[in-house]
Write an enzyme that holds these catalytic residues in place. Structure first.
Site, short mmCIF file in Angstrom:
data_model
loop_
_atom_site.label_atom_id
_atom_site.label_comp_id
_atom_site.label_asym_id
_atom_site.label_seq_id
_atom_site.Cartn_x
_atom_site.Cartn_y
_atom_site.Cartn_z
N HIS A 179 0.99 -1.33 0.02
CA HIS A 179 0.04 0.02 -0.12
C HIS A 179 1.01 1.23 0.04
CE1 HIS A 179 -2.63 3.09 1.90
NE2 HIS A 179 -3.61 2.07 1.36
N ASP B 232 3.15 -4.75 7.95
CA ASP B 232 1.78 -3.97 7.64
C ASP B 232 0.73 -5.11 7.90
OD1 ASP B 232 -0.50 -2.97 7.06
OD2 ASP B 232 0.48 -1.94 5.03
N GLN C 227 -4.45 -5.40 6.67
CA GLN C 227 -5.46 -6.35 6.08
C GLN C 227 -5.44 -7.95 6.64
OE1 GLN C 227 -7.89 -5.23 4.33
NE2 GLN C 227 -7.15 -3.40 3.50
N LYS D 272 -10.52 -1.00 10.44
CA LYS D 272 -10.67 -2.29 9.61
C LYS D 272 -11.27 -3.44 10.36
CE LYS D 272 -7.35 -0.41 6.25
NZ LYS D 272 -7.93 0.08 5.20
N CYS E 16 -4.80 2.52 -3.74
CA CYS E 16 -3.44 3.01 -3.07
C CYS E 16 -2.68 1.98 -3.24
CB CYS E 16 -3.92 3.34 -1.41
SG CYS E 16 -5.14 4.65 -1.40
#
Ligand code: C6P
Length: 405
Positions: free
Chosen positions: A121, A198, A201, A224, A362
């Site tokens: 991202h 990261d 997700q 999220k 993104c």
């Protein structure tokens, strides 16, 4: 057995209509909807516990402080960090990664190298480029193949004695690919290199245990995972956080301030300048409690079923192009239909009450790799159903006819 209808009752927004159609919300990778419990926690916080924390001797301030620190403990438990000193509250994944790029970046020298992947991202690309304005560091990239699977074997040649950090997404928000971060971390640690994961997700979709992964840093966003916006977390191993200089300066992160010199507070406060979002933290903890009550493994299994069903049903379209076709896929499907522009397909679906995300998500380098402008992305959450996927498929069918594809 998961009772989706009961879960859906917790999310009032799911009963809304859009253009007179029942809302089908498939934009969960962008942000999830919030259950009543989380919204009520926010309201209760403002109604009953609103006072600045760590500052007051008065009752309310102490109550608010206790709730905020309790929330930190719950985040610690959720990702199985060793200590709550390792949990830094941020505004989101983006700020968490910027924190590492800025503070870890201070330790880097000209010529040092940071490795990212081709499926990052922008929030795990641009902070490193901003660092390049201050330091002459090199950004290297692990590529992926035509299916959107990382060519992890290339890591062996990318790593050099100058490599100081690998910063890698756990799950691609554009492809759905789950990356083998444990393997990456093992390879990196064999060379003494720390890894930033990261987790934006991954955290909402399956169990992530930072000790099991042996991650040095991990970032994620509350919004999220059914929590509030403007709240996120940076996990960092205590040994690393101790070594890093503060990110921002201000109240709370200090020990003693004079005009000549300032000494800094202990962890985690050294990285939390200014009044934190002490309402958001308790709402995040409530969201994690909500997820725990259902069970993250139950959520993972449900979403895996939805993804498999979506791929199967959408595969009936002979001119569908799936962007990202990996076995290890989490909660989303990214696709194109014939020559229909993703924006046009998204707009038709919107008019049918179906919320998908269209565009580059993104992750422009991912789009460049496939030579496309963007995709249509349907991303799933705990409250989604196969019936909703049927509505999506019918919507795609309709768009196909409209655009004569
Ligand atoms: N992706 C999406 O629609 P923030 O905005 O800080 O909460 O999260 C940034 C971020 C970082 N990494 C990954 C892998 C992400 O997916 C995101 C956010 C959203 O895909 C909004 S662009």
């Amino acid at each position: 057995m998961i009772d989706i209808n009961k879960i859906r009752e917790d999310f009032p927004i799911l009963s809304e209509t859009v253009y007179g159609k029942p809302l089908v919300y498939f934009d969960n990778a962008a942000t999830t909807q919030k259950p009543r419990q989380v919204v009520e926690k926010i309201v209760e916080g403002y109604y009953k516990r609103n006072a600045n924390i760590h500052r007051g001797v008065h009752f309310l301030s102490q109550e608010a402080t206790e709730a905020h620190e309790q929330a930190r403990q719950e985040v610690r438990a959720f990702i199985n960090a060793k200590s709550s000193n390792e949990i830094i509250f941020t505004r989101g994944t983006t700020e968490a990664i910027n924190l590492v790029a800025s503070s870890f970046g201070e330790l880097l020298s000209d010529g040092d190298e940071v490795i990212v992947t081709q499926m990052e991202h922008h929030s795990n690309i641009v902070p490193w480029q901003l660092l390049q304005r201050r330091k002459d560091i090199k950004l290297k990239v692990i590529p992926f193949d035509e299916n959107g699977v990382l060519k992890i074997q290339e890591l062996d040649t990318l790593i050099t004695p100058k490599t100081k950090l690998i910063a890698c997404t756990h799950v691609s928000n554009a492809l759905g690919t789950i990356n083998p971060v444990k393997e990456i971390i093992e390879k990196a640690h064999a060379q003494g290199i720390p890894v930033l994961v990261d987790g934006a997700q991954s955290i909402p979709h399956f169990k992530v245990d930072v000790q099991e992964l042996d991650a040095d840093f991990l970032a994620f966003s509350a919004h999220k995972i059914y929590g509030p916006t403007g709240m996120g977390v940076l996990y960092g191993k205590e040994a690393w956080l101790d070594k890093l200089p503060p990110y921002q300066g201000g109240g709370e992160m200090i020990d003693k301030v004079t005009f000549e010199k300032t000494t800094f507070n202990v962890l985690p406060f050294k990285f939390e300048a200014g009044t934190p979002d002490f309402i958001g933290s308790t709402a995040l903890a409530e969201a994690l409690r909500y997820v725990n009550a259902i069970g993250i493994d139950t959520i993972a299994a449900h979403e895996q079923e939805l993804v498999a069903y979506a791929v199967q049903q959408l595969s009936r379209f002979d001119n569908i192009r799936f962007i990202g076709q990996t076995k290890e896929r989490s909660g989303l499907v990214s696709f194109l239909i014939g020559t229909i522009h993703p924006y046009d397909l998204g707009s038709v679906l919107d008019k049918l009450g179906i919320a998908v995300r269209t565009g580059h998500h993104c992750a422009q380098p991912v789009m460049d790799a496939f030579g496309i402008d963007g995709t249509v992305r349907a991303s799933f959450g705990i409250y989604n159903t196969k019936e909703e996927i049927d509505i999506l498929v019918a919507g795609v069918e309709r768009a196909k006819k409209m655009f004569k594809q």
